[in-house]
Write a protein that holds these residues in place. Structure first.
Motif, PDB file in Angstrom:
ATOM      1  N   LEU A   1      65.703  76.832  46.602  1.00 48.06           N
ATOM      2  CA  LEU A   1      66.353  76.524  45.359  1.00 48.06           C
ATOM      3  C   LEU A   1      65.263  76.247  44.138  1.00 48.06           C
ATOM      4  O   LEU A   1      64.460  75.455  44.484  1.00 48.06           O
ATOM      5  CB  LEU A   1      67.226  75.171  45.374  1.00 48.06           C
ATOM      6  N   VAL A   2      65.511  77.153  43.328  1.00 49.95           N
ATOM      7  CA  VAL A   2      64.548  77.198  42.405  1.00 49.95           C
ATOM      8  C   VAL A   2      65.118  76.962  40.783  1.00 49.95           C
ATOM      9  O   VAL A   2      66.174  77.402  40.542  1.00 49.95           O
ATOM     10  CB  VAL A   2      63.923  78.682  42.163  1.00 49.95           C
ATOM     11  N   GLY A   3      64.808  75.830  40.164  1.00 49.86           N
ATOM     12  CA  GLY A   3      65.247  75.413  38.856  1.00 49.86           C
ATOM     13  C   GLY A   3      64.587  76.140  37.672  1.00 49.86           C
ATOM     14  O   GLY A   3      63.563  76.437  37.893  1.00 49.86           O
ATOM     15  N   GLY A   4      65.514  76.197  36.758  1.00 48.89           N
ATOM     16  CA  GLY A   4      64.933  77.291  35.438  1.00 48.89           C
ATOM     17  C   GLY A   4      65.692  76.418  34.240  1.00 48.89           C
ATOM     18  O   GLY A   4      66.599  75.690  34.271  1.00 48.89           O
ATOM     19  N   GLY A   5      65.101  76.837  33.329  1.00 51.80           N
ATOM     20  CA  GLY A   5      65.646  76.480  31.784  1.00 51.80           C
ATOM     21  C   GLY A   5      66.910  76.931  31.647  1.00 51.80           C
ATOM     22  O   GLY A   5      68.026  76.348  31.048  1.00 51.80           O
TER      23      GLY A   5
ATOM     24  N   TRP B   1      63.831  87.554  57.427  1.00 50.50           N
ATOM     25  CA  TRP B   1      62.837  88.597  58.188  1.00 50.50           C
ATOM     26  C   TRP B   1      63.545  89.159  59.156  1.00 50.50           C
ATOM     27  O   TRP B   1      64.077  88.654  60.339  1.00 50.50           O
ATOM     28  CB  TRP B   1      61.608  88.086  58.638  1.00 50.50           C
ATOM     29  N   ARG B   2      63.587  90.630  59.338  1.00 49.98           N
ATOM     30  CA  ARG B   2      63.797  91.417  60.421  1.00 49.98           C
ATOM     31  C   ARG B   2      62.854  92.153  61.048  1.00 49.98           C
ATOM     32  O   ARG B   2      62.301  92.843  60.613  1.00 49.98           O
ATOM     33  CB  ARG B   2      65.026  92.584  59.786  1.00 49.98           C
ATOM     34  N   ASP B   3      62.508  91.788  62.349  1.00 49.44           N
ATOM     35  CA  ASP B   3      61.514  92.253  63.085  1.00 49.44           C
ATOM     36  C   ASP B   3      61.612  93.400  63.395  1.00 49.44           C
ATOM     37  O   ASP B   3      60.937  94.648  63.366  1.00 49.44           O
ATOM     38  CB  ASP B   3      61.319  91.386  64.320  1.00 49.44           C
ATOM     39  N   ASP B   4      62.997  93.945  63.817  1.00 47.40           N
ATOM     40  CA  ASP B   4      63.334  95.323  64.297  1.00 47.40           C
ATOM     41  C   ASP B   4      63.096  96.324  63.287  1.00 47.40           C
ATOM     42  O   ASP B   4      62.809  97.577  63.348  1.00 47.40           O
ATOM     43  CB  ASP B   4      64.583  95.245  64.952  1.00 47.40           C
ATOM     44  N   LEU B   5      63.273  95.790  61.950  1.00 48.92           N
ATOM     45  CA  LEU B   5      63.236  96.889  61.102  1.00 48.92           C
ATOM     46  C   LEU B   5      61.812  96.628  59.999  1.00 48.92           C
ATOM     47  O   LEU B   5      61.608  97.429  58.968  1.00 48.92           O
ATOM     48  CB  LEU B   5      64.150  96.651  59.841  1.00 48.92           C
ATOM     49  N   GLU B   6      61.036  95.569  60.198  1.00 46.09           N
ATOM     50  CA  GLU B   6      60.049  95.161  59.562  1.00 46.09           C
ATOM     51  C   GLU B   6      60.114  95.230  58.306  1.00 46.09           C
ATOM     52  O   GLU B   6      59.707  95.635  57.237  1.00 46.09           O
ATOM     53  CB  GLU B   6      58.605  96.217  60.121  1.00 46.09           C
ATOM     54  N   ALA B   7      61.526  94.373  57.890  1.00 49.75           N
ATOM     55  CA  ALA B   7      61.969  94.103  56.356  1.00 49.75           C
ATOM     56  C   ALA B   7      62.144  93.097  56.053  1.00 49.75           C
ATOM     57  O   ALA B   7      62.726  92.208  57.005  1.00 49.75           O
ATOM     58  CB  ALA B   7      63.130  95.230  56.273  1.00 49.75           C
ATOM     59  N   LEU B   8      61.910  92.660  54.909  1.00 47.94           N
ATOM     60  CA  LEU B   8      62.167  91.083  54.230  1.00 47.94           C
ATOM     61  C   LEU B   8      63.483  91.377  53.238  1.00 47.94           C
ATOM     62  O   LEU B   8      63.517  92.128  52.226  1.00 47.94           O
ATOM     63  CB  LEU B   8      60.944  90.801  53.389  1.00 47.94           C
ATOM     64  N   LEU B   9      64.320  90.657  53.734  1.00 47.30           N
ATOM     65  CA  LEU B   9      65.779  90.779  52.925  1.00 47.30           C
ATOM     66  C   LEU B   9      65.890  89.723  52.216  1.00 47.30           C
ATOM     67  O   LEU B   9      65.392  88.493  52.518  1.00 47.30           O
ATOM     68  CB  LEU B   9      66.844  90.760  54.014  1.00 47.30           C
ATOM     69  N   LEU B  10      66.453  89.922  50.802  1.00 47.34           N
ATOM     70  CA  LEU B  10      66.377  88.765  49.857  1.00 47.34           C
ATOM     71  C   LEU B  10      67.734  88.832  49.129  1.00 47.34           C
ATOM     72  O   LEU B  10      68.379  89.890  48.831  1.00 47.34           O
ATOM     73  CB  LEU B  10      65.289  89.166  48.692  1.00 47.34           C
ATOM     74  N   ALA B  11      68.412  87.615  49.195  1.00 51.79           N
ATOM     75  CA  ALA B  11      69.800  87.250  48.323  1.00 51.79           C
ATOM     76  C   ALA B  11      69.383  86.451  47.414  1.00 51.79           C
ATOM     77  O   ALA B  11      68.662  85.341  47.706  1.00 51.79           O
ATOM     78  CB  ALA B  11      70.714  86.992  49.601  1.00 51.79           C
ATOM     79  N   CYS B  12      69.904  86.621  46.331  1.00 56.00           N
ATOM     80  CA  CYS B  12      69.797  85.553  45.110  1.00 56.00           C
ATOM     81  C   CYS B  12      71.196  85.109  44.349  1.00 56.00           C
ATOM     82  O   CYS B  12      71.939  86.125  44.236  1.00 56.00           O
ATOM     83  CB  CYS B  12      68.914  86.371  44.053  1.00 56.00           C
ATOM     84  N   LEU B  13      71.482  83.990  44.410  1.00 61.08           N
ATOM     85  CA  LEU B  13      72.604  83.595  43.789  1.00 61.08           C
ATOM     86  C   LEU B  13      71.990  82.748  42.628  1.00 61.08           C
ATOM     87  O   LEU B  13      71.401  81.887  42.444  1.00 61.08           O
ATOM     88  CB  LEU B  13      73.372  82.504  44.563  1.00 61.08           C
ATOM     89  N   LEU B  14      72.684  83.377  41.234  1.00 59.95           N
ATOM     90  CA  LEU B  14      72.204  82.563  39.937  1.00 59.95           C
ATOM     91  C   LEU B  14      73.155  81.792  39.493  1.00 59.95           C
ATOM     92  O   LEU B  14      74.563  81.981  39.425  1.00 59.95           O
ATOM     93  CB  LEU B  14      72.161  83.615  38.832  1.00 59.95           C
ATOM     94  N   ASP B  15      72.775  80.578  39.324  1.00 59.07           N
ATOM     95  CA  ASP B  15      73.778  79.483  38.534  1.00 59.07           C
ATOM     96  C   ASP B  15      73.485  79.271  36.981  1.00 59.07           C
ATOM     97  O   ASP B  15      72.751  78.302  36.740  1.00 59.07           O
ATOM     98  CB  ASP B  15      73.645  78.162  39.222  1.00 59.07           C
ATOM     99  N   LEU B  16      74.142  80.188  36.192  1.00 61.76           N
ATOM    100  CA  LEU B  16      73.785  80.277  34.876  1.00 61.76           C
ATOM    101  C   LEU B  16      74.222  78.992  34.162  1.00 61.76           C
ATOM    102  O   LEU B  16      75.423  78.752  34.212  1.00 61.76           O
ATOM    103  CB  LEU B  16      74.166  81.472  34.180  1.00 61.76           C
ATOM    104  N   LYS B  17      73.530  78.296  33.109  1.00 60.64           N
ATOM    105  CA  LYS B  17      73.992  77.314  32.350  1.00 60.64           C
ATOM    106  C   LYS B  17      74.350  77.918  30.935  1.00 60.64           C
ATOM    107  O   LYS B  17      73.397  78.427  30.378  1.00 60.64           O
ATOM    108  CB  LYS B  17      72.949  76.126  32.271  1.00 60.64           C
ATOM    109  N   VAL B  18      75.467  77.689  30.544  1.00 60.41           N
ATOM    110  CA  VAL B  18      75.881  78.205  29.182  1.00 60.41           C
ATOM    111  C   VAL B  18      75.455  77.128  28.150  1.00 60.41           C
ATOM    112  O   VAL B  18      75.887  75.585  28.313  1.00 60.41           O
ATOM    113  CB  VAL B  18      77.409  78.321  29.090  1.00 60.41           C
TER     114      VAL B  18
END
Length: 72
Positions: A40-44, A54-71
């Motif tokens: 969890l990374v906080g920002g302005g 991490w998927r060993d079989d694919l040698e791949a790093l998968l990333l999912a990102c959810l943004l909680d925008l502040k209006v």
């Protein structure tokens, strides 16, 4: 003619580096298992929930990102 030397591949888990990065920035980090890191990374303008898998079989790093925008 010279032959190509086999690549010296380092099969370390890149999630170890992601976990150290989060700790160095004092971000909230959780490691539920050896193949997943949650941050969890906080920002302005937005807070980000990041999931690294991490998927060993694919040698791949998968990333999912959810943004909680502040209006403003």
């Amino acid at each position: 003619m010279t032959g190509l030397a086999p690549a010296n591949r380092n099969h370390s888990n890149p999630l170890d580096r992601m976990e150290r990065l989060a700790e160095s920035h004092q971000w909230s980090v959780d490691r539920p298992n050896d193949h997943e890191v949650l941050m969890l990374v906080g920002g302005g303008w937005a807070d980000m929930s990041l999931s690294f898998t991490w998927r060993d079989d694919l040698e791949a790093l998968l990333l999912a990102c959810l943004l909680d925008l502040k209006v403003p």
